[in-house]
Design an enzyme around this catalytic site. Sequence first.
Site, PDB file in Angstrom:
ATOM      1  CD  GLU A   2      -1.722   0.020   3.600  1.00 18.92           C
ATOM      2  OE1 GLU A   2      -2.215   1.195   3.599  1.00 18.92           O
ATOM      3  OE2 GLU A   2      -1.825  -0.810   4.333  1.00 18.92           O
ATOM      4  CB  SER A  50      -8.481   3.552   9.741  1.00 14.89           C
ATOM      5  OG  SER A  50      -9.291   3.218   8.685  1.00 14.89           O
ATOM      6  CB  SER A  89       1.466   5.542   7.508  1.00 14.48           C
ATOM      7  OG  SER A  89       1.307   4.401   7.796  1.00 14.48           O
TER       8      SER A  89
HETATM    9  P1  ADP Z   1      -8.406   3.487   5.009  1.00 12.43           P
HETATM   10  O1  ADP Z   1      -7.682   2.990   3.924  1.00 12.43           O
HETATM   11  O2  ADP Z   1      -7.818   3.240   6.527  1.00 12.43           O
HETATM   12  O3  ADP Z   1      -9.819   3.059   4.931  1.00 12.43           O
HETATM   13  P2  ADP Z   1      -8.867   6.189   4.105  1.00 12.43           P
HETATM   14  O4  ADP Z   1      -7.941   7.190   3.539  1.00 12.43           O
HETATM   15  O5  ADP Z   1     -10.210   5.765   3.193  1.00 12.43           O
HETATM   16  O6  ADP Z   1      -8.377   5.085   5.035  1.00 12.43           O
HETATM   17  O7  ADP Z   1      -9.614   6.991   5.286  1.00 12.43           O
HETATM   18  C1  ADP Z   1     -10.448   6.561   6.214  1.00 12.43           C
HETATM   19  C2  ADP Z   1     -10.942   7.617   7.163  1.00 12.43           C
HETATM   20  O8  ADP Z   1     -11.741   8.672   6.260  1.00 12.43           O
HETATM   21  C3  ADP Z   1     -11.964   7.533   8.178  1.00 12.43           C
HETATM   22  O9  ADP Z   1     -11.751   7.089   9.065  1.00 12.43           O
HETATM   23  C4  ADP Z   1     -12.785   8.743   8.298  1.00 12.43           C
HETATM   24  O10 ADP Z   1     -12.252   9.476   9.358  1.00 12.43           O
HETATM   25  C5  ADP Z   1     -12.744   9.441   6.656  1.00 12.43           C
HETATM   26  N1  ADP Z   1     -13.919   9.498   6.097  1.00 12.43           N
HETATM   27  C6  ADP Z   1     -14.201  10.230   4.989  1.00 12.43           C
HETATM   28  N2  ADP Z   1     -15.283   9.943   4.438  1.00 12.43           N
HETATM   29  C7  ADP Z   1     -15.758   8.659   4.949  1.00 12.43           C
HETATM   30  C8  ADP Z   1     -16.875   8.022   4.690  1.00 12.43           C
HETATM   31  N3  ADP Z   1     -17.890   8.359   3.993  1.00 12.43           N
HETATM   32  N4  ADP Z   1     -17.288   7.001   5.742  1.00 12.43           N
HETATM   33  C9  ADP Z   1     -16.458   6.496   6.545  1.00 12.43           C
HETATM   34  N5  ADP Z   1     -15.176   7.344   6.785  1.00 12.43           N
HETATM   35  C10 ADP Z   1     -14.897   8.407   6.047  1.00 12.43           C
END
Ligand code: ADP
Length: 365
Positions: free
Chosen positions: A135, A189, A192
Amino acid sequence: IVDVYATMPWFGMDIGGTLTKLVYFEPKDITPDELDQEAEILRNIRRYLTKNSAYGKTGHRDTHLQMDDITIRGRRGSLHCIRFPTSEMVNFLLLAKSKGMAELVTTVCATGGGAFKFEKEFKKEVNMRLAKFDELDALIKGILFAETHNPTECYYFENSSSMSCISKGEKKVYDFSQPYPFILVNVGSGVSILAVWGPDNYKRISGTSLGGGTFLGLCCLLTGCDTFEEAVELATEGDHTKVDKLVRDIYGGDYERFGLPGELVAASFGQMNLKDKQSSVSRADLANATLVTITNNIGSIAKMCAINEKIEKVVFVGNFLRVNPISMRLLAYAMDYWSKGTLKALFLEHEGYFGAMGCLCQFNN
Ligand code: ADP
């Protein structure tokens, strides 16, 4: 005749802890011959993806992020950005199956933890093999891809040295064509932090578990809200100074000797031990305090990383920044303030899609 769809290089997928990001390249230069030969299922899938902007109950296409007229592997077309909650993976696979995906023998490039976690389900449900990529490799490849295909990808906030940046600092395009070196802060979430010196020369220098997932989790607990959008909206209306203990709450003004202004947060949530203060704060105030707490903590760690590595550009990405100008402006201000103007906070339009884009262009090599 070239079978351009043989390995289906036209998807890139990033299956994260909260959101799954899918980028889909739609070739627009399809010749009539190719169209004749194109499998009907593929044509239907292409139409389904490009004619809709909502998929099932929870899938969305971010139409404002669509990249038109770009060239990949000599083909011209549009790049579409689609996301859905990773918790909906089972439904997503059922949907893909209902569109005939399982009848195609396909390989899709995927990254994120879910590429490992859901590998068996992809094979079983939709006959899809996942070509897995790391990733962080994909993230950096994706950023370079977006930067080269979109001249207005990178931006910053004007007047970030003044508090007014937080309320009305204007977005300005930043020329990121000479990107190196830069600090990359990916707020998903979790968080990094990477130091990037070249396309294949980077290291993960830090991280924190207090990230976007923490904001959303705490905000749901504290305010009873259900979605990220709702949480951010609430935060926009709230005032964290009713929740936090500020320097002025302790000193009655600035802590002059060490140059700490009165409005600086001394203790996040530091007033919430007192019953009367608890009863005077609103849900919006709590949401705002949660957002400010998480954002400032990320900013503070990012700043230390940048200073340690002697790197001035700090690029923030990840879906935590989605529809979240408060955090972006706060980060811009905090970077400038705590570094006395030496660090620059930068942001990228495609926020959370770089991992998926990086996967798409792996087939490019
Ligand atoms: P991951 O790859 O860990 O899922 P992302 O870059 O997609 O990470 O970011 C996830 C974070 O983005 C969530 O923890 C929340 O803070 C935020 N977020 C933005 N839009 C949404 C959505 N529609 N649903 C849930 N979380 C969202």
